[in-house]
Structure formats: C-alpha cells, structure tokens
Design a protein around this motif. Sequence first.
Motif, mmCIF file in Angstrom:
data_model
loop_
_atom_site.group_PDB
_atom_site.id
_atom_site.type_symbol
_atom_site.label_atom_id
_atom_site.label_comp_id
_atom_site.label_asym_id
_atom_site.label_seq_id
_atom_site.Cartn_x
_atom_site.Cartn_y
_atom_site.Cartn_z
ATOM 1 N N VAL A 57 6.183 8.567 -3.219
ATOM 2 C CA VAL A 57 6.257 7.741 -2.009
ATOM 3 C C VAL A 57 7.151 6.523 -2.222
ATOM 4 O O VAL A 57 8.019 6.211 -1.404
ATOM 5 N N VAL A 58 6.960 5.808 -3.332
ATOM 6 C CA VAL A 58 7.662 4.544 -3.563
ATOM 7 C C VAL A 58 9.031 4.760 -4.198
ATOM 8 O O VAL A 58 9.973 4.014 -3.956
ATOM 9 N N ALA A 59 9.159 5.789 -5.020
ATOM 10 C CA ALA A 59 10.430 6.147 -5.668
ATOM 11 C C ALA A 59 11.068 4.981 -6.414
ATOM 12 O O ALA A 59 12.143 4.496 -6.053
ATOM 13 N N ALA B 176 -6.269 7.992 1.134
ATOM 14 C CA ALA B 176 -6.569 6.615 0.752
ATOM 15 C C ALA B 176 -5.283 5.794 0.674
ATOM 16 O O ALA B 176 -4.233 6.288 0.259
ATOM 17 N N GLN B 177 -5.384 4.527 1.060
ATOM 18 C CA GLN B 177 -4.271 3.589 0.942
ATOM 19 C C GLN B 177 -4.481 2.778 -0.335
ATOM 20 O O GLN B 177 -5.358 1.917 -0.391
ATOM 21 N N LEU B 178 -3.713 3.069 -1.364
ATOM 22 C CA LEU B 178 -3.879 2.431 -2.661
ATOM 23 C C LEU B 178 -2.936 1.238 -2.811
ATOM 24 O O LEU B 178 -1.846 1.219 -2.239
ATOM 25 N N ALA B 179 -3.379 0.252 -3.585
ATOM 26 C CA ALA B 179 -2.699 -1.043 -3.624
ATOM 27 C C ALA B 179 -1.817 -1.221 -4.851
ATOM 28 O O ALA B 179 -2.114 -0.706 -5.927
ATOM 29 N N ARG C 80 0.838 -1.205 0.000
ATOM 30 C CA ARG C 80 0.000 0.000 0.000
ATOM 31 C C ARG C 80 0.869 1.249 0.000
ATOM 32 O O ARG C 80 1.980 1.252 0.544
ATOM 33 N N TYR C 81 0.342 2.305 -0.602
ATOM 34 C CA TYR C 81 0.968 3.617 -0.483
ATOM 35 C C TYR C 81 -0.119 4.657 -0.229
ATOM 36 O O TYR C 81 -1.254 4.492 -0.683
ATOM 37 N N PRO C 82 0.196 5.713 0.505
ATOM 38 C CA PRO C 82 -0.823 6.724 0.817
ATOM 39 C C PRO C 82 -0.966 7.735 -0.318
ATOM 40 O O PRO C 82 0.015 8.309 -0.780
ATOM 41 N N ALA C 83 -2.194 7.950 -0.771
ATOM 42 C CA ALA C 83 -2.479 9.008 -1.743
ATOM 43 C C ALA C 83 -2.757 10.311 -1.001
ATOM 44 O O ALA C 83 -2.947 10.327 0.222
ATOM 45 N N ARG C 84 -2.804 11.387 -1.719
ATOM 46 C CA ARG C 84 -2.945 12.707 -1.097
ATOM 47 C C ARG C 84 -4.265 12.911 -0.360
ATOM 48 O O ARG C 84 -4.356 13.783 0.517
#
Length: 322
Positions: A139-141, A61-64, A54-58
């Motif tokens: 976030v993930v880079a 939301a936690q997107l997959a 998961r990563y946090p969107a602005r």
Amino acid sequence: MSAGLLFAVGLVSLALVALVAALWFGGPGPAPAMASINDPFKGSDWSGMPPLSRYPARDGAQLAYRYYGAEDNKVRGSVVLVHGSSASSQSMHKMASAFSQAGYDAYALDIRGHGASGSKGTIAYIGQLEDDLDDFIKVVAPSKPATLVGFSSGGGFVLRFAGSSRQTLFDNYLLLSPYLGPTAPNYRPNSGGWVRVGIPRLIALSILNSVHISVLNHLTVLNFALNEEATSLLTPSYSFNLASNFQPERNYQQNMRNVHGPCAVIAGANDEAFQTDQLEPELRRLGIRWPVTILPGIGHIPLTLEQGAIAAAVQAVHELAQ
C-alpha cells in the motif's frame, strides 16, 4: 474394564486436569516496574513527531504508522522501524528523525496489538504480523533500497521476516539488540526482569496448538514491567498469539540461516535485558558473517535514544545499502 484400560483412562484424565489447571491458573504474575526500561524516556523531546497515518490491512483494519520524509533533495532510500515489546511508534521517534535527516524516508510502525493498531496485547492469528507488513509494503510502497530495522522483540520479529519467504520485500535488515528466544545464548531470565512469563499456560497452549487447537490463543502469557504511568499508555501484556508472532521462529538458528540478503546487528555493551556479548560468537558459530557492532556504555533502551547509538544505526544502513 481391564486394569490396564482403567490405568490409561486415569492417566488421560490426570493429563486433562493438569492441562485445564495450567490454562486457568498458569498465567503470568505481575512484573515489578523496571526503572532502566521506564526511566530513559522521561523528559524525552517529542517535538516534531508527525501525526499518525493509516494503511488498510487485508482484514479491513486501519493500522497506524508515522512518516518522516527525507530531509534531502536526493532520497537515499527508506527505513521502516519496528519498535520493541510493549511500545509504539513514538518510542522510535528519535531514530526515525535521524534517518530522515540523513536522507531516508523513515516510517515508524505501530505493530498490530500496540499503539493505535488494533486491540492492545493481542492479534487474531500467528502470522498476522507478517501479513500486516506485507500489506504495508504493497500500500505505502517505500522507496528503494528499503531497510527493515527492528529493536529488541521487534528485532526478533525482523529476523523472523528476514528469514521468511517474503524476505525480498526489503533489500536490507538491521537488528538492534534482538530478542532471539529463551534458548539463545544472549537470553537473560525474564529478559533481565522486563517480563513475567506464565510458563504453565504457555506450555499448555503450545500443546494445544501442536494439535491445531488455537481457540484459546487470546489468553495472556506475558506481563511487562511497566510503571503505573506507562501501563496506561503502552501495552502491558501479550496474548499467546502476539507473544508467539512478535519474535523469531522457534528455531531461531535456522531462521538466521534462511536470511539471504544483507543484515547487520548493533547492541549496547551495558544491555540489561540481553547478554549482548554472546551475539557475535553465536553468529560465527553458525557460520554467519553479518557485521556486529557492540557499543560501549550503551544500555538497552538508550540504544534507540542516545545520539551515538543512533548515529551507528544510520551508518550501518548506509553500509548495508552500498
């Protein structure tokens, strides 16, 4: 009240009635299951598929997404994969695995409105998908050089992003049998039977959006030709917001011209959804020299599943990164 004014009021009233009728009654009908889209996934081997991250969107939301680490001591770069309409990251498992084996960090996204990202079939506003992808990169880079790869409607969205002001977030772009829109020469009516479009509702919502009224953009405008089993697992329909965002800009030709970085196109000669033989002539007509590869004997879904097609995608990314 003069006769002219009465006539004008009457016309406006009729227009409003027609608009309301289109919104209320003009949604898409059911789409009979399309075997050539549903069947290729039967018996697919999902072993080795990584769990969702998961990563946090602005918007919080936690997107997959799924991460496939490069199986090589020397990482060649990264590949971010965008699935097709109705699908999820799982549908890109074989391709992501192949990129991992070839030395790339591979990321298969659940685009918002699909899979485990947000509410299925809808998003909050047109442009949210670009914001989500921007947030993913920050976030993930992913390692450089980074290539964004999109299949079908996902290919159309990748084109949308590649021609936007954010295009430098990726180094290269690869379009796999991209959806370009209903006015493009590669379009087949209803994408060969894959979709049913609520045209009256779509037109009505487009009119409302032209005057900045978007409160009804959650209404459904597309249904997909899923079988009963797939309907419970995938995304069976799209709202106006999602349908509008998960494709190229309306002027797809200008969208193409706005792409400044390296880009390539791959499609199958036996594609049931699109007329892939029209892709290269359209690009050349626009003066665009992107390499186009048409693979003999390959249909729409097999482009992401057949070993030869996947190998062609890996080779294309190798060449783009040189």
